[in-house]
Write a protein that holds these residues in place. Sequence first.
Motif, PDB file in Angstrom:
ATOM      1  N   GLU A  29     -21.887 -28.119 -48.534  1.00 47.13           N
ATOM      2  CA  GLU A  29     -21.231 -29.419 -48.402  1.00 47.13           C
ATOM      3  C   GLU A  29     -19.761 -29.232 -48.064  1.00 47.13           C
ATOM      4  O   GLU A  29     -19.083 -28.378 -48.636  1.00 47.13           O
ATOM      5  N   TRP A  31     -16.089 -31.590 -46.911  1.00 52.36           N
ATOM      6  CA  TRP A  31     -15.460 -32.890 -46.739  1.00 52.36           C
ATOM      7  C   TRP A  31     -14.096 -32.728 -46.099  1.00 52.36           C
ATOM      8  O   TRP A  31     -13.442 -31.689 -46.237  1.00 52.36           O
ATOM      9  N   ALA A  42     -12.268 -39.877 -47.567  1.00 47.65           N
ATOM     10  CA  ALA A  42     -12.917 -38.570 -47.493  1.00 47.65           C
ATOM     11  C   ALA A  42     -14.178 -38.761 -46.673  1.00 47.65           C
ATOM     12  O   ALA A  42     -14.941 -39.717 -46.887  1.00 47.65           O
ATOM     13  N   ARG A  44     -17.626 -36.784 -45.199  1.00 44.26           N
ATOM     14  CA  ARG A  44     -18.469 -35.597 -45.296  1.00 44.26           C
ATOM     15  C   ARG A  44     -18.838 -35.117 -43.894  1.00 44.26           C
ATOM     16  O   ARG A  44     -19.274 -35.899 -43.053  1.00 44.26           O
ATOM     17  N   GLN A  52     -18.464 -41.800 -45.465  1.00 42.74           N
ATOM     18  CA  GLN A  52     -17.037 -42.084 -45.580  1.00 42.74           C
ATOM     19  C   GLN A  52     -16.793 -42.917 -46.826  1.00 42.74           C
ATOM     20  O   GLN A  52     -17.396 -43.971 -47.012  1.00 42.74           O
ATOM     21  N   ARG A 361     -15.336 -32.496 -52.758  1.00 43.66           N
ATOM     22  CA  ARG A 361     -16.105 -33.723 -52.923  1.00 43.66           C
ATOM     23  C   ARG A 361     -15.260 -34.730 -53.696  1.00 43.66           C
ATOM     24  O   ARG A 361     -14.694 -34.404 -54.731  1.00 43.66           O
TER      25      ARG A 361
END
Length: 366
Positions: A29, A31, A42, A44, A52, A361
């Motif tokens: 993951e 961001w 933020a 992804r 978003q 995250r």
Amino acid sequence: MTLRTYCWLALAFALGTGTTESAPVPPAEAWVFVQTEKGKWAIRVDGGAPKQVEAEPPVRPNDPKLVHLPDVKPVGVHAWEIENGKRVLYHEDVPETRGPGKKFEGWRSRLIVADAKGQNPKALITGLPRISEYTVTADGKAVVCVAEKGGKWGVYRVPFDGAEPTRLSRTDSTGPLGFQLLKDGRVAYFAVTGEHVEPLAIRGQVVGTTSTSVGTVVLTDGKTEKVLIKETRAGLPEFTADGSKMATVGTTDKGATVVVVTDLKTDKAEEFPVSAFHRGWKCQFGRLRFRPDGNALLVTFSLGSVVVRDNGPLPGDEAVQHFGVIWLGGRKPRTALFEIEQPRKENGHFPDIQWFEWTGRPAPKD
């Protein structure tokens, strides 16, 4: 981190301290934090469908704290805490370089260290440009900055204990240098050697001229130097923290704008054109930012305040509210494009990206 004064200090206060958690990002993951005049988000870019969410800037535990010293004359200053808050670091204008008949580019400042509340100030070095940037070394005992001495610009390591500054750069520059301090203590810098002037055209009509600094990109450990780029108009490239890769904007023989990513261990270079992100765009690349692990690169698209699409009606090219990712760790496809979902500006134009960086995250909202 790089400590940028005046315009960057204002930005820092505008961004605030943030609430994004600082825990490591899961491997699958990734961001990106993005700020425009319409908001902070933020987004992804890996590990699932793009998402978003509203977010605050990422908090990095090792970042120095910015404080306000209202009692420092004449109007108070913003300063960075050093030595675990025991002292502060800031800069002030040199009055004799300002005033009637003095050109803006001739304004100079000096770097000041003082007690935590701003008492007992002491100048560490003089000759910094008015809009300065400086980076605290990994051991927290010195700062790296750019200054002019004897009409020549260089990169200096300035100890907080008041010892004599040490010049790190060996290649002279005719103007303020761009630089990046790597985590192993080496410094990459852009020494200005000349100026390139060319016509400025908007929609095919020449409206003036634009000038760009020409210079050399050098990597130094303070004793020996390696020239990475002999001559360029692209300024200082973006480097990974360990100095293993660099990225810069270039132009092909056919006039296409490309991002060039070079492995400095093997000297192998890869080119990524704007068309790799969107075949219909004719624009420039803007900012570049490596992921901390060096396995990805963020790019923005911009041409200042000028409408970047050659053909088509206002409000201009939507490219400015997009960013791209170049994957460098073996992932395919190599490039990805992301749009920021946001309202348009009051005049109908697309808001461009003011600030962006890799982040973790985002913390869930209460």
